[in-house]
Design a protein around this motif. Structure first.
Motif, PDB file in Angstrom:
ATOM      1  N   ARG A  85     -26.602 -67.552  58.686  1.00 41.97           N
ATOM      2  CA  ARG A  85     -26.597 -66.687  57.504  1.00 41.97           C
ATOM      3  C   ARG A  85     -25.524 -67.134  56.523  1.00 41.97           C
ATOM      4  O   ARG A  85     -25.743 -67.177  55.309  1.00 41.97           O
ATOM      5  N   LEU A  86     -24.353 -67.491  57.035  1.00 42.13           N
ATOM      6  CA  LEU A  86     -23.262 -67.932  56.155  1.00 42.13           C
ATOM      7  C   LEU A  86     -23.557 -69.276  55.510  1.00 42.13           C
ATOM      8  O   LEU A  86     -23.065 -69.554  54.413  1.00 42.13           O
ATOM      9  N   LEU A 131     -17.456 -61.685  54.703  1.00 43.41           N
ATOM     10  CA  LEU A 131     -16.778 -60.474  55.178  1.00 43.41           C
ATOM     11  C   LEU A 131     -17.691 -59.623  56.047  1.00 43.41           C
ATOM     12  O   LEU A 131     -17.252 -59.051  57.050  1.00 43.41           O
ATOM     13  N   TYR A 132     -18.959 -59.526  55.681  1.00 42.87           N
ATOM     14  CA  TYR A 132     -19.908 -58.763  56.484  1.00 42.87           C
ATOM     15  C   TYR A 132     -20.117 -59.402  57.857  1.00 42.87           C
ATOM     16  O   TYR A 132     -20.145 -58.713  58.871  1.00 42.87           O
ATOM     17  N   ALA A 133     -20.267 -60.713  57.875  1.00 42.30           N
ATOM     18  CA  ALA A 133     -20.480 -61.422  59.144  1.00 42.30           C
ATOM     19  C   ALA A 133     -19.255 -61.288  60.044  1.00 42.30           C
ATOM     20  O   ALA A 133     -19.384 -61.056  61.252  1.00 42.30           O
ATOM     21  N   PHE A 188     -19.210 -57.778  61.477  1.00 34.86           N
ATOM     22  CA  PHE A 188     -20.270 -57.622  62.474  1.00 34.86           C
ATOM     23  C   PHE A 188     -19.864 -58.249  63.800  1.00 34.86           C
ATOM     24  O   PHE A 188     -20.000 -57.637  64.866  1.00 34.86           O
ATOM     25  N   LEU A 189     -19.350 -59.479  63.755  1.00 34.19           N
ATOM     26  CA  LEU A 189     -18.975 -60.160  64.994  1.00 34.19           C
ATOM     27  C   LEU A 189     -17.790 -59.468  65.669  1.00 34.19           C
ATOM     28  O   LEU A 189     -17.734 -59.392  66.893  1.00 34.19           O
ATOM     29  N   GLN A 190     -16.860 -58.929  64.879  1.00 34.18           N
ATOM     30  CA  GLN A 190     -15.727 -58.208  65.472  1.00 34.18           C
ATOM     31  C   GLN A 190     -16.201 -56.935  66.165  1.00 34.18           C
ATOM     32  O   GLN A 190     -15.756 -56.622  67.264  1.00 34.18           O
ATOM     33  N   ARG A 191     -17.104 -56.180  65.530  1.00 34.84           N
ATOM     34  CA  ARG A 191     -17.636 -54.955  66.143  1.00 34.84           C
ATOM     35  C   ARG A 191     -18.416 -55.295  67.417  1.00 34.84           C
ATOM     36  O   ARG A 191     -18.312 -54.604  68.422  1.00 34.84           O
TER      37      ARG A 191
END
Length: 66
Positions: free
Chosen positions: A42-43, A51-53, A56-59
């Motif tokens: 996606r990036l 920032l969204y990615a 998401f990966l941190q959550r």
């Protein structure tokens, strides 16, 4: 052997190019999880979503899910 990454219908319908590229990344780099490969793919196409990615990966890594 690591099973191939599986993506839900929603990802295939909303972002088919990203999902296709993520599957290729998983095949080439089996150490990547499906979510990691999808975020990288996606990036590659949308670097402005970094920032969204990252969030998401941190959550996902902390166990909070989507």
């Amino acid at each position: 052997m690591i099973p191939p990454a599986r993506y839900g219908l929603q990802r295939w319908l909303l972002a088919p190019r990203t999902t296709w590229r993520a599957r290729r990344l998983c095949a080439a780099h089996p150490q990547l999880s499906g979510d990691q490969a999808w975020a990288l793919a996606r990036l590659y196409r949308h670097p402005d979503e970094a920032l969204y990615a990252h969030g998401f990966l941190q959550r996902r890594d902390s166990g909070q899910g989507d």
